[in-house]
Design an enzyme around this catalytic site. Structure first.
Site, PDB file in Angstrom:
ATOM      1  N   ASP A  38       0.860  -1.183   0.000  1.00  0.00           N
ATOM      2  CA  ASP A  38       0.000   0.000   0.000  1.00  0.00           C
ATOM      3  C   ASP A  38       0.900   1.237   0.000  1.00  0.00           C
ATOM      4  O   ASP A  38       1.915   1.261   0.687  1.00  0.00           O
ATOM      5  CB  ASP A  38      -0.885  -0.010   1.263  1.00  0.00           C
ATOM      6  CG  ASP A  38      -2.143   0.818   1.099  1.00  0.00           C
ATOM      7  OD1 ASP A  38      -3.238   0.253   1.223  1.00  0.00           O
ATOM      8  OD2 ASP A  38      -2.027   2.032   0.849  1.00  0.00           O
ATOM      9  N   ASP A  57       4.487   2.108  -4.131  1.00  0.00           N
ATOM     10  CA  ASP A  57       3.487   2.562  -5.101  1.00  0.00           C
ATOM     11  C   ASP A  57       3.483   1.549  -6.250  1.00  0.00           C
ATOM     12  O   ASP A  57       4.553   1.223  -6.799  1.00  0.00           O
ATOM     13  CB  ASP A  57       3.865   3.957  -5.603  1.00  0.00           C
ATOM     14  CG  ASP A  57       2.719   4.588  -6.365  1.00  0.00           C
ATOM     15  OD1 ASP A  57       2.387   5.749  -6.061  1.00  0.00           O
ATOM     16  OD2 ASP A  57       2.150   3.935  -7.275  1.00  0.00           O
ATOM     17  N   ALA A 110      -5.880  -2.199  -4.365  1.00  0.00           N
ATOM     18  CA  ALA A 110      -5.386  -0.819  -4.426  1.00  0.00           C
ATOM     19  C   ALA A 110      -5.889  -0.146  -5.698  1.00  0.00           C
ATOM     20  O   ALA A 110      -5.665  -0.647  -6.795  1.00  0.00           O
ATOM     21  CB  ALA A 110      -3.862  -0.825  -4.415  1.00  0.00           C
ATOM     22  N   THR A 156     -16.053  -3.578  -9.927  1.00  0.00           N
ATOM     23  CA  THR A 156     -17.126  -2.726  -9.422  1.00  0.00           C
ATOM     24  C   THR A 156     -18.410  -2.837 -10.233  1.00  0.00           C
ATOM     25  O   THR A 156     -18.368  -3.090 -11.445  1.00  0.00           O
ATOM     26  CB  THR A 156     -16.666  -1.253  -9.450  1.00  0.00           C
ATOM     27  OG1 THR A 156     -17.777  -0.407  -9.138  1.00  0.00           O
ATOM     28  CG2 THR A 156     -16.165  -0.842 -10.828  1.00  0.00           C
ATOM     29  N   TYR A 179     -14.199   5.839 -13.710  1.00  0.00           N
ATOM     30  CA  TYR A 179     -13.862   4.834 -12.694  1.00  0.00           C
ATOM     31  C   TYR A 179     -14.267   3.446 -13.183  1.00  0.00           C
ATOM     32  O   TYR A 179     -13.464   2.509 -13.224  1.00  0.00           O
ATOM     33  CB  TYR A 179     -14.545   5.184 -11.368  1.00  0.00           C
ATOM     34  CG  TYR A 179     -14.509   4.066 -10.375  1.00  0.00           C
ATOM     35  CD1 TYR A 179     -13.292   3.544  -9.943  1.00  0.00           C
ATOM     36  CD2 TYR A 179     -15.682   3.503  -9.876  1.00  0.00           C
ATOM     37  CE1 TYR A 179     -13.249   2.489  -9.042  1.00  0.00           C
ATOM     38  CE2 TYR A 179     -15.649   2.461  -8.979  1.00  0.00           C
ATOM     39  CZ  TYR A 179     -14.435   1.958  -8.564  1.00  0.00           C
ATOM     40  OH  TYR A 179     -14.397   0.908  -7.684  1.00  0.00           O
ATOM     41  N   LEU A 206     -21.919   7.693   1.104  1.00  0.00           N
ATOM     42  CA  LEU A 206     -23.163   8.132   1.738  1.00  0.00           C
ATOM     43  C   LEU A 206     -23.235   7.798   3.228  1.00  0.00           C
ATOM     44  O   LEU A 206     -23.517   8.686   4.044  1.00  0.00           O
ATOM     45  CB  LEU A 206     -24.363   7.521   0.999  1.00  0.00           C
ATOM     46  CG  LEU A 206     -25.722   7.890   1.589  1.00  0.00           C
ATOM     47  CD1 LEU A 206     -25.949   9.390   1.505  1.00  0.00           C
ATOM     48  CD2 LEU A 206     -26.832   7.128   0.876  1.00  0.00           C
ATOM     49  N   ILE A 213     -28.268  15.470  -0.261  1.00  0.00           N
ATOM     50  CA  ILE A 213     -28.875  14.402  -1.070  1.00  0.00           C
ATOM     51  C   ILE A 213     -28.723  14.807  -2.533  1.00  0.00           C
ATOM     52  O   ILE A 213     -29.266  15.823  -2.958  1.00  0.00           O
ATOM     53  CB  ILE A 213     -30.354  14.200  -0.679  1.00  0.00           C
ATOM     54  CG1 ILE A 213     -30.423  13.726   0.783  1.00  0.00           C
ATOM     55  CG2 ILE A 213     -31.043  13.228  -1.625  1.00  0.00           C
ATOM     56  CD1 ILE A 213     -31.843  13.553   1.320  1.00  0.00           C
ATOM     57  N   ARG A 261     -29.194   1.830  -4.332  1.00  0.00           N
ATOM     58  CA  ARG A 261     -27.919   1.117  -4.309  1.00  0.00           C
ATOM     59  C   ARG A 261     -28.074  -0.155  -3.480  1.00  0.00           C
ATOM     60  O   ARG A 261     -28.908  -0.220  -2.573  1.00  0.00           O
ATOM     61  CB  ARG A 261     -26.812   1.977  -3.677  1.00  0.00           C
ATOM     62  CG  ARG A 261     -26.415   3.196  -4.504  1.00  0.00           C
ATOM     63  CD  ARG A 261     -25.648   2.790  -5.764  1.00  0.00           C
ATOM     64  NE  ARG A 261     -25.241   3.944  -6.544  1.00  0.00           N
ATOM     65  CZ  ARG A 261     -26.007   4.551  -7.459  1.00  0.00           C
ATOM     66  NH1 ARG A 261     -27.231   4.095  -7.710  1.00  0.00           N
ATOM     67  NH2 ARG A 261     -25.538   5.575  -8.129  1.00  0.00           N
TER      68      ARG A 261
HETATM   69  N1  UDP Z   1     -24.965  10.245  -2.161  1.00  0.00           N
HETATM   70  C1  UDP Z   1     -25.621  11.420  -1.735  1.00  0.00           C
HETATM   71  N2  UDP Z   1     -24.902  12.301  -0.969  1.00  0.00           N
HETATM   72  C2  UDP Z   1     -23.614  12.100  -0.595  1.00  0.00           C
HETATM   73  C3  UDP Z   1     -22.975  10.904  -1.032  1.00  0.00           C
HETATM   74  C4  UDP Z   1     -23.691  10.021  -1.819  1.00  0.00           C
HETATM   75  O1  UDP Z   1     -26.786  11.639  -2.033  1.00  0.00           O
HETATM   76  O2  UDP Z   1     -23.025  12.952   0.094  1.00  0.00           O
HETATM   77  C5  UDP Z   1     -25.703   9.262  -2.977  1.00  0.00           C
HETATM   78  C6  UDP Z   1     -25.114   9.040  -4.355  1.00  0.00           C
HETATM   79  O3  UDP Z   1     -25.715   9.886  -5.301  1.00  0.00           O
HETATM   80  C7  UDP Z   1     -25.436   7.567  -4.610  1.00  0.00           C
HETATM   81  C8  UDP Z   1     -25.486   6.939  -3.232  1.00  0.00           C
HETATM   82  O4  UDP Z   1     -25.603   8.021  -2.324  1.00  0.00           O
HETATM   83  O5  UDP Z   1     -26.724   7.462  -5.178  1.00  0.00           O
HETATM   84  C9  UDP Z   1     -24.253   6.141  -2.882  1.00  0.00           C
HETATM   85  O6  UDP Z   1     -23.112   6.954  -3.151  1.00  0.00           O
HETATM   86  P1  UDP Z   1     -21.675   6.542  -2.641  1.00  0.00           P
HETATM   87  O7  UDP Z   1     -20.753   7.674  -2.971  1.00  0.00           O
HETATM   88  O8  UDP Z   1     -21.746   6.130  -1.211  1.00  0.00           O
HETATM   89  O9  UDP Z   1     -21.301   5.245  -3.469  1.00  0.00           O
HETATM   90  P2  UDP Z   1     -21.271   4.966  -5.063  1.00  0.00           P
HETATM   91  O10 UDP Z   1     -22.623   4.423  -5.405  1.00  0.00           O
HETATM   92  O11 UDP Z   1     -20.912   6.233  -5.766  1.00  0.00           O
HETATM   93  O12 UDP Z   1     -20.195   3.922  -5.190  1.00  0.00           O
END
Ligand code: UDP
Length: 334
Positions: free
Chosen positions: A32, A52, A75, A118, A142, A191, A208, A222
């Site tokens: 790491d 790295d 990583a 992913t 990504y 989130l 949100i 999700r």
């Molecule tokens: N989300 C949100 N506010 C935040 C972070 C995330 O509304 O501050 C929403 C985001 O749009 C997605 C979900 O939460 O629909 C999960 O986002 P996160 O970044 O946790 O994971 P991702 O799905 O991007 O891998």
């Protein structure tokens, strides 16, 4: 006893994989660069090669110093929003580093690699839940970078005999139920931890991102999967590699909206979760829900913490015990 290399072992998912391997008595070496991970997330007694992955020479030295039975490659850069702003940086880092690692593994005679992929490789799928045969059409750099690595590894199987398991994570969440590891990103964008930090008064109210999606409450769905269950899947797939390369989608099969998540945090914590409303985040698909039927059928994997409340409970416990994340001085005792 087997010995495994875990790249990204100081990170969120990686540290839980390290715990799972150690709990069953295996030896682990972490590679790491500590750019986003934490030394304190790695249990005492586990060597950390602070390297790295872009440094081919140093990566080669790690494989020369130890024999590994398999490599877990976690990583990577992993933020959808960030990748929209720095697409080439994401693609260069995630793709090049994975190629360097795979080449080093092949050169050292390592035949098995488990790769953190992913749900973002699927983009905006037309059919839900998402099985392995869903077309891969990423809508952010990504996801694109991870798909490129999956494809590169498939060629290396044919030509070099490197067997790979591509694990498409849906939304990793929660923390080690024994409290030995948890989620600590800087800045925190995910989130659940982001909303918890807001509830604890350690961050601004969570925003949100969009309420006009074509979903029941207008916020995106999700599939939140407990990080310990995700870690267990890494161990469960290893025997499958005796027969060939594999790919599995990993989730619980239930979609929860952003509003569902905030309600769960309020239920579990007994506190209000302050929030505001903002625009959509670029690159966010409306719904990502997994079908993990293949993983269940072929490996016997079953999630042990499959309710949203249980996932949130372990995340809440981690943040209550470690309000400053791994920065707190008592870390690293796992
Ligand atoms: N989300 C949100 N506010 C935040 C972070 C995330 O509304 O501050 C929403 C985001 O749009 C997605 C979900 O939460 O629909 C999960 O986002 P996160 O970044 O946790 O994971 P991702 O799905 O991007 O891998």
């Amino acid at each position: 006893m087997a010995r495994y290399l875990v790249t990204g072992g100081a990170g969120y998912v990686g540290s839980h994989v390290v715990l799972a391997l150690r709990d069953r008595g295996d030896e682990v070496v972490v590679l790491d660069n500590i750019s986003t991970g934490h030394r304190a997330a790695v249990p005492k007694g586990v060597p950390i090669a602070e390297v790295d992955l872009a440094d081919q020479r140093q990566v080669g030295e790690v494989f020369a110093a130890w024999h590994f039975d398999a490599v877990f490659h976690m990583a990577a850069l992993s933020l959808v929003g960030d990748s929209m702003k720095r697409p080439l940086h994401y693609i260069r880092t995630n793709v090049n580093n994975s190629v360097i690692l795979a080449e080093a593994a092949i050169k050292a005679g390592v035949k098995r690699l488990v790769f953190s992929s992913t749900a973002a490789i699927f983009g905006v799928p037309r059919v839900t839940p998402i099985g392995e045969n869903t077309p891969a059409e990423p809508v952010n750099p990504y996801g694109e970078s991870k798909l490129m690595v999956e494809q590169a590894l498939a060629w290396a199987d044919g030509a070099n005999g490197l067997r790979t398991a591509c694990l498409r994570y849906f939304n990793a969440a929660g923390a080690d139920p024994l409290g030995r590891a948890g989620e600590d990103h800087m800045p925190e964008t995910h989130l659940i931890p982001r909303a918890i930090l807001g509830a604890l008064g350690r961050a601004e109210p969570v925003s949100i991102f969009g309420t006009d999606y074509d979903t029941p409450d207008g916020t995106p769905l999700r599939d939140y999967v407990h990080v310990t269950d995700l870690a267990a899947a890494h161990l469960a797939v290893l025997p499958r590699l005796e027969e060939g390369s594999v790919a599995y989608n990993i989730g619980n099969g239930t979609g929860y909206s952003v509003k569902d998540v905030l309600a769960a945090i309020e239920r579990v914590s007994g506190r209000p979760v302050p929030h505001s409303y903002g625009p959509r985040r670029e690159g966010d698909p409306p719904s990502l829900v997994a079908s993990s039927e293949r993983l269940r059928a072929e490996t016997g994997w079953r999630p042990a913490h499959d309710t949203l409340d249980e996932i949130v409970r372990t995340a809440w416990a981690w943040h209550m015990a470690h309000p400053e994340g791994y920065a707190a001085p008592m870390r690293g005792a796992a």
